[in-house]
Design a protein around this motif. Structure first.
Motif, PDB file in Angstrom:
ATOM      1  N   ASN A  36       0.796  -1.229   0.000  1.00 15.23           N
ATOM      2  CA  ASN A  36       0.000   0.000   0.000  1.00 15.23           C
ATOM      3  C   ASN A  36       0.833   1.286   0.000  1.00 15.23           C
ATOM      4  O   ASN A  36       0.910   1.991   1.005  1.00 15.23           O
ATOM      5  N   ALA A  37       1.447   1.582  -1.152  1.00 19.15           N
ATOM      6  CA  ALA A  37       2.352   2.730  -1.254  1.00 19.15           C
ATOM      7  C   ALA A  37       1.686   3.893  -1.972  1.00 19.15           C
ATOM      8  O   ALA A  37       1.059   3.714  -3.022  1.00 19.15           O
ATOM      9  N   GLY A  38       1.857   5.096  -1.437  1.00 26.96           N
ATOM     10  CA  GLY A  38       1.535   6.313  -2.173  1.00 26.96           C
ATOM     11  C   GLY A  38       2.606   6.521  -3.225  1.00 26.96           C
ATOM     12  O   GLY A  38       3.730   6.038  -3.089  1.00 26.96           O
ATOM     13  N   ALA A  39       2.253   7.250  -4.315  1.00 30.44           N
ATOM     14  CA  ALA A  39       3.220   7.428  -5.412  1.00 30.44           C
ATOM     15  C   ALA A  39       3.164   8.854  -5.937  1.00 30.44           C
ATOM     16  O   ALA A  39       2.111   9.508  -5.915  1.00 30.44           O
ATOM     17  N   THR A  40       4.336   9.314  -6.419  1.00 23.27           N
ATOM     18  CA  THR A  40       4.405  10.612  -7.072  1.00 23.27           C
ATOM     19  C   THR A  40       5.665  10.642  -7.913  1.00 23.27           C
ATOM     20  O   THR A  40       6.433   9.677  -7.927  1.00 23.27           O
ATOM     21  N   PHE A 275      -4.724  -3.545  -3.411  1.00 26.01           N
ATOM     22  CA  PHE A 275      -5.099  -2.353  -2.648  1.00 26.01           C
ATOM     23  C   PHE A 275      -4.271  -1.166  -3.170  1.00 26.01           C
ATOM     24  O   PHE A 275      -3.149  -0.933  -2.744  1.00 26.01           O
ATOM     25  N   PRO A 276      -4.822  -0.399  -4.155  1.00 27.57           N
ATOM     26  CA  PRO A 276      -4.049   0.676  -4.771  1.00 27.57           C
ATOM     27  C   PRO A 276      -4.067   1.953  -3.924  1.00 27.57           C
ATOM     28  O   PRO A 276      -5.110   2.372  -3.431  1.00 27.57           O
ATOM     29  N   CYS A 277      -2.888   2.557  -3.767  1.00 34.31           N
ATOM     30  CA  CYS A 277      -2.781   3.854  -3.082  1.00 34.31           C
ATOM     31  C   CYS A 277      -2.031   4.884  -3.920  1.00 34.31           C
ATOM     32  O   CYS A 277      -1.971   6.046  -3.547  1.00 34.31           O
ATOM     33  N   ALA A 284       3.421  12.714 -21.209  1.00 34.20           N
ATOM     34  CA  ALA A 284       4.034  12.527 -22.534  1.00 34.20           C
ATOM     35  C   ALA A 284       3.397  11.358 -23.273  1.00 34.20           C
ATOM     36  O   ALA A 284       3.208  11.410 -24.491  1.00 34.20           O
ATOM     37  N   THR A 285       3.052  10.292 -22.540  1.00 34.69           N
ATOM     38  CA  THR A 285       2.510   9.089 -23.190  1.00 34.69           C
ATOM     39  C   THR A 285       1.043   8.839 -22.839  1.00 34.69           C
ATOM     40  O   THR A 285       0.417   7.956 -23.432  1.00 34.69           O
ATOM     41  N   ASP A 286       0.507   9.599 -21.897  1.00 38.65           N
ATOM     42  CA  ASP A 286      -0.853   9.377 -21.374  1.00 38.65           C
ATOM     43  C   ASP A 286      -1.004   8.007 -20.720  1.00 38.65           C
ATOM     44  O   ASP A 286      -2.103   7.466 -20.621  1.00 38.65           O
ATOM     45  N   GLU A 287       0.121   7.457 -20.273  1.00 32.64           N
ATOM     46  CA  GLU A 287       0.070   6.180 -19.567  1.00 32.64           C
ATOM     47  C   GLU A 287      -0.174   6.415 -18.073  1.00 32.64           C
ATOM     48  O   GLU A 287       0.369   7.361 -17.493  1.00 32.64           O
ATOM     49  N   LEU A 288      -0.987   5.546 -17.497  1.00 30.09           N
ATOM     50  CA  LEU A 288      -1.205   5.546 -16.045  1.00 30.09           C
ATOM     51  C   LEU A 288      -0.433   4.383 -15.444  1.00 30.09           C
ATOM     52  O   LEU A 288      -0.440   3.276 -16.006  1.00 30.09           O
ATOM     53  N   ARG A 289       0.211   4.633 -14.316  1.00 31.79           N
ATOM     54  CA  ARG A 289       0.831   3.534 -13.565  1.00 31.79           C
ATOM     55  C   ARG A 289       0.151   3.472 -12.196  1.00 31.79           C
ATOM     56  O   ARG A 289       0.184   4.440 -11.432  1.00 31.79           O
ATOM     57  N   LEU A 290      -0.460   2.346 -11.924  1.00 34.42           N
ATOM     58  CA  LEU A 290      -1.197   2.161 -10.675  1.00 34.42           C
ATOM     59  C   LEU A 290      -0.387   1.250  -9.762  1.00 34.42           C
ATOM     60  O   LEU A 290      -0.092   0.104 -10.114  1.00 34.42           O
ATOM     61  N   TYR A 291      -0.003   1.763  -8.609  1.00 34.08           N
ATOM     62  CA  TYR A 291       0.779   0.989  -7.639  1.00 34.08           C
ATOM     63  C   TYR A 291      -0.167   0.464  -6.559  1.00 34.08           C
ATOM     64  O   TYR A 291      -0.996   1.215  -6.036  1.00 34.08           O
ATOM     65  N   TYR A 292      -0.030  -0.821  -6.264  1.00 30.55           N
ATOM     66  CA  TYR A 292      -0.973  -1.427  -5.317  1.00 30.55           C
ATOM     67  C   TYR A 292      -0.272  -2.419  -4.390  1.00 30.55           C
ATOM     68  O   TYR A 292       0.713  -3.053  -4.770  1.00 30.55           O
ATOM     69  N   GLY A 293      -0.797  -2.522  -3.200  1.00 31.99           N
ATOM     70  CA  GLY A 293      -0.357  -3.557  -2.285  1.00 31.99           C
ATOM     71  C   GLY A 293      -0.989  -4.870  -2.704  1.00 31.99           C
ATOM     72  O   GLY A 293      -2.162  -4.916  -3.105  1.00 31.99           O
ATOM     73  N   ALA A 294      -0.215  -5.961  -2.659  1.00 32.18           N
ATOM     74  CA  ALA A 294      -0.717  -7.271  -3.050  1.00 32.18           C
ATOM     75  C   ALA A 294      -0.657  -8.199  -1.841  1.00 32.18           C
ATOM     76  O   ALA A 294       0.412  -8.393  -1.249  1.00 32.18           O
TER      77      ALA A 294
END
Ligand code: BMA
Length: 319
Positions: A36-40, A275-277, A284-294
């Motif tokens: 469950n990590a926040g990202a930036t 569990f995404p946080c 530039a690419t309009d890509e989303l990266r979703l980081y989640y706890g597994a």
């Protein structure tokens, strides 16, 4: 069949081949779990603020950095935020951080769960460099968690989503509160509820990462829980909220878009949990990266195309 089922809700997100990205064994000090990590992004780097559970069961928050957001993670040797006796509400740990870049403050706001014998509540802190933090204290009393702040004020007020558990009916829905100073918060206003009966998100829901501002509305990634005979199943859904009035739900996915399926999501301290946080958008690419706890044990990541996500949401209704 629900209207949205034909447009590929299950194919929107693609897991990284490098999953799980971060595991307890590659941590620089002994731990039980990382999740469950926040990202930036900070300059060219992706920064994750990870929830780390130590071998007492108490959580703290530690920074991990990577150039590409996928590989070669460099993990700090010491926590950025750990329970502090001066803040008794954190005695049993600090959990599930979400990071919001706030240009007005020239800082990131960390919204996290502070846990003690009073129960889990919402606390806020700020950081300008991911090396030191300034606590703002408790924002919402127990039982409340899954707080995320929007990156700018709306009509002069900061907006924070959170997930109180109601005394009457024991409901666990998403609400929002407003503040002029990030200290005093208005009475919560309802936003989005757990669905009834047999739905995948019927037991409780909560915000994932801070909503992303798009021309079509605030893009929400949320977790929904189904209670089963063998425990809770945590899956991920999407919604769009009105940009000016974020209590208004414009669209909501009827299906989940990511659920536990891989071995590292099905096996761990809590099996069957994604569990995404954290959400990073690459303009530039309009890509989303979703980081989640597994499985409350390690960290995974899945990518999606923002235009495809918005196209999918356009096929959904508001409920
Ligand atoms: C929720 C939170 C998360 C956790 C999840 C699954 O209530 O406490 O931290 O990942 O349960 O156990």
């Amino acid at each position: 069949m629900p209207k949205s089922s034909g447009v590929g809700s299950s194919g929107l997100f693609t897991r990284s081949p490098a999953n799980p990205l971060l595991t307890p064994t590659r941590w620089p000090y002994p731990i039980n779990a990382v999740m469950n990590a926040g990202a930036t992004t900070v300059g060219a780097e992706t920064v994750l603020l990870c929830r780390v559970e130590d071998r007492r069961g108490i959580s703290h928050l530690t920074v991990a950095r990577s150039r590409d957001g996928v590989s070669n993670w460099v993990v700090d040797a010491t926590p950025l935020l750990a329970p502090d006796p001066e803040w008794p509400e954190e005695a049993w740990g600090v959990e599930d951080p979400r990071l919001t870049r706030v240009d007005e403050l020239d800082a990131w706001v960390i919204a996290y769960t502070s846990f003690s014998d009073g129960g889990p509540g919402v606390s806020l802190a700020t950081t300008q460099d991911f090396q030191t933090v300034q606590r703002l204290g408790r924002a919402r009393a127990p039982e409340d968690k899954n707080a995320v702040l929007l990156p700018h004020r709306i009509d002069g007020h900061w907006v924070m989503f959170h997930r109180p558990v109601t005394v009457v009916g024991h409901r666990a829905d998403v609400w929002l509160s407003r503040s002029a100073d990030l200290q005093t918060w208005s009475a919560p206003e309802p936003v989005m509820g757990a669905r009834p009966g047999g739905w995948w998100d019927a037991a409780r829901i909560g915000m994932g990462p801070p909503p992303l501002e798009t021309p079509e509305g605030w893009l929400v990634v949320y977790h929904g829980v189904r209670q089963t005979v063998s425990g809770a199943l945590y899956r991920v859904g999407l919604a769009l909220l009105d940009l000016d009035e974020p209590t208004t739900v414009l669209r909501r996915s009827s299906e989940w878009v990511l659920g536990p399926a891989e071995p590292y999501e099905l096996t761990g301290d809590v099996p069957g949990v994604v569990f995404p946080c954290g959400l990073v958008h690459d303009p530039a690419t309009d890509e989303l990266r979703l980081y989640y706890g597994a499985a409350d044990t390690c960290i995974g990541m899945a990518t999606a195309s923002l235009p495809e996500v918005l196209a999918y949401l356009r096929t959904c209704t508001e409920d």
